[in-house]
Design a protein around this motif. Structure first.
Motif, PDB file in Angstrom:
ATOM      1  N   VAL A  11       1.430  -1.175   0.044  1.00 34.64           N
ATOM      2  CA  VAL A  11       0.402   0.322   0.046  1.00 34.64           C
ATOM      3  C   VAL A  11       0.923   0.864   0.229  1.00 34.64           C
ATOM      4  N   ILE A  12       0.277   1.780  -0.607  1.00 33.90           N
ATOM      5  CA  ILE A  12       1.315   3.471  -0.923  1.00 33.90           C
ATOM      6  C   ILE A  12       0.254   4.058   0.282  1.00 33.90           C
ATOM      7  N   THR A  13       0.953   5.069   1.505  1.00 38.27           N
ATOM      8  CA  THR A  13       0.794   5.447   2.130  1.00 38.27           C
ATOM      9  C   THR A  13       1.340   6.817   2.021  1.00 38.27           C
ATOM     10  N   VAL A  14       0.956   7.778   3.410  1.00 44.86           N
ATOM     11  CA  VAL A  14       1.508   8.993   3.547  1.00 44.86           C
ATOM     12  C   VAL A  14       1.537   8.940   5.429  1.00 44.86           C
ATOM     13  N   ASN A  30       1.235   8.194  -9.036  1.00 41.80           N
ATOM     14  CA  ASN A  30       1.095   6.371  -8.707  1.00 41.80           C
ATOM     15  C   ASN A  30      -0.389   5.938  -9.566  1.00 41.80           C
ATOM     16  N   HIS A  31      -1.113   6.729 -10.289  1.00 43.71           N
ATOM     17  CA  HIS A  31      -2.046   6.962 -10.388  1.00 43.71           C
ATOM     18  C   HIS A  31      -3.556   5.995 -10.283  1.00 43.71           C
ATOM     19  N   ILE A  32      -3.526   6.858  -8.454  1.00 44.62           N
ATOM     20  CA  ILE A  32      -4.051   6.284  -6.976  1.00 44.62           C
ATOM     21  C   ILE A  32      -4.941   7.183  -6.867  1.00 44.62           C
ATOM     22  N   SER A  33      -6.665   7.309  -6.199  1.00 47.73           N
ATOM     23  CA  SER A  33      -7.411   8.487  -6.115  1.00 47.73           C
ATOM     24  C   SER A  33      -7.890   8.805  -4.555  1.00 47.73           C
ATOM     25  N   GLY A  34      -6.558   7.527  -3.944  1.00 46.83           N
ATOM     26  CA  GLY A  34      -7.002   7.605  -2.280  1.00 46.83           C
ATOM     27  C   GLY A  34      -5.375   7.120  -1.449  1.00 46.83           C
ATOM     28  N   LEU A  35      -5.144   7.381  -0.507  1.00 50.34           N
ATOM     29  CA  LEU A  35      -4.557   6.457   0.389  1.00 50.34           C
ATOM     30  C   LEU A  35      -4.441   6.584   1.861  1.00 50.34           C
ATOM     31  N   PRO A  36      -4.058   5.865   2.046  1.00 50.34           N
ATOM     32  CA  PRO A  36      -3.782   5.652   3.877  1.00 50.34           C
ATOM     33  C   PRO A  36      -3.115   7.081   5.226  1.00 50.34           C
ATOM     34  N   HIS A 135      -2.117  -3.577   6.188  1.00 53.77           N
ATOM     35  CA  HIS A 135      -1.957  -4.842   5.823  1.00 53.77           C
ATOM     36  C   HIS A 135      -2.400  -5.319   4.732  1.00 53.77           C
ATOM     37  N   GLY A 136      -3.428  -3.962   3.653  1.00 50.54           N
ATOM     38  CA  GLY A 136      -3.403  -4.313   2.241  1.00 50.54           C
ATOM     39  C   GLY A 136      -4.401  -3.295   2.201  1.00 50.54           C
ATOM     40  N   ILE A 137      -5.305  -3.106   0.794  1.00 54.52           N
ATOM     41  CA  ILE A 137      -5.797  -2.219   0.733  1.00 54.52           C
ATOM     42  C   ILE A 137      -6.924  -3.054  -0.118  1.00 54.52           C
TER      43      ILE A 137
END
Length: 148
Positions: A11-14, A30-36, A135-137
């Motif tokens: 998972v890509i996180t900040v 990263n062509h994603i719309s949200g991140l944890p 652990h994942g998304i």
């Protein structure tokens, strides 16, 4: 089928102190719309989405009010108005993130998770362990891939 069979494990996180610019760059790159948003121990403390960032460019709707004898009484929309201004003024992930994150476990049934996502209009859910560590998304796209 279980969540662990279709989730994205890497998972890509900040972190909480990530700047708005850093978040935007991470989403776009990263062509994603949200991140944890995670703390130093890897525990999920929030989530940031494109929608959260878009709030910085949208003027919030004024809350509904009623004037009685010179007093202004807000009867709806005040909480949303305050929340919109909080996000407009945000400069870090911690300030703009959604803190009340709905999460799932790796052993949850995908069908139940899909219903939860559909009913709550959620696009992605962090997969956590018993201690709240990431652990994942699982995203809508992961569920749709099952159709292939």
């Amino acid at each position: 089928m279980l969540v662990k069979e279709i989730m994205t494990p890497d998972v890509i996180t900040v972190k909480r102190d990530a700047s708005i610019r850093e978040i935007a760059e991470t989403l776009i790159h990263n062509h994603i719309s949200g991140l944890p948003v995670v703390d130093d121990d890897g525990k999920v403390c929030g989530i940031v989405s494109e929608g959260d960032l878009m709030c910085k460019e949208v003027t919030p709707d004024l809350p509904d009010e009623l004037c009685i004898l010179g007093a202004v009484i807000y009867y709806s929309g005040l909480r949303e108005y305050r929340e919109a201004f909080r996000k407009i003024a945000a400069t870090t992930a911690e300030q703009i993130m959604t803190e009340k994150v709905i999460s799932v476990r790796a052993d949850d049934e995908v069908s139940k998770v899909a219903k939860l996502m559909f009913d709550k209009h959620i696009k992605r859910l962090p997969v956590i362990d018993g201690e709240g560590k990431l652990h994942g998304i699982i995203a809508r796209r992961d569920i749709i891939k099952m159709l292939l």
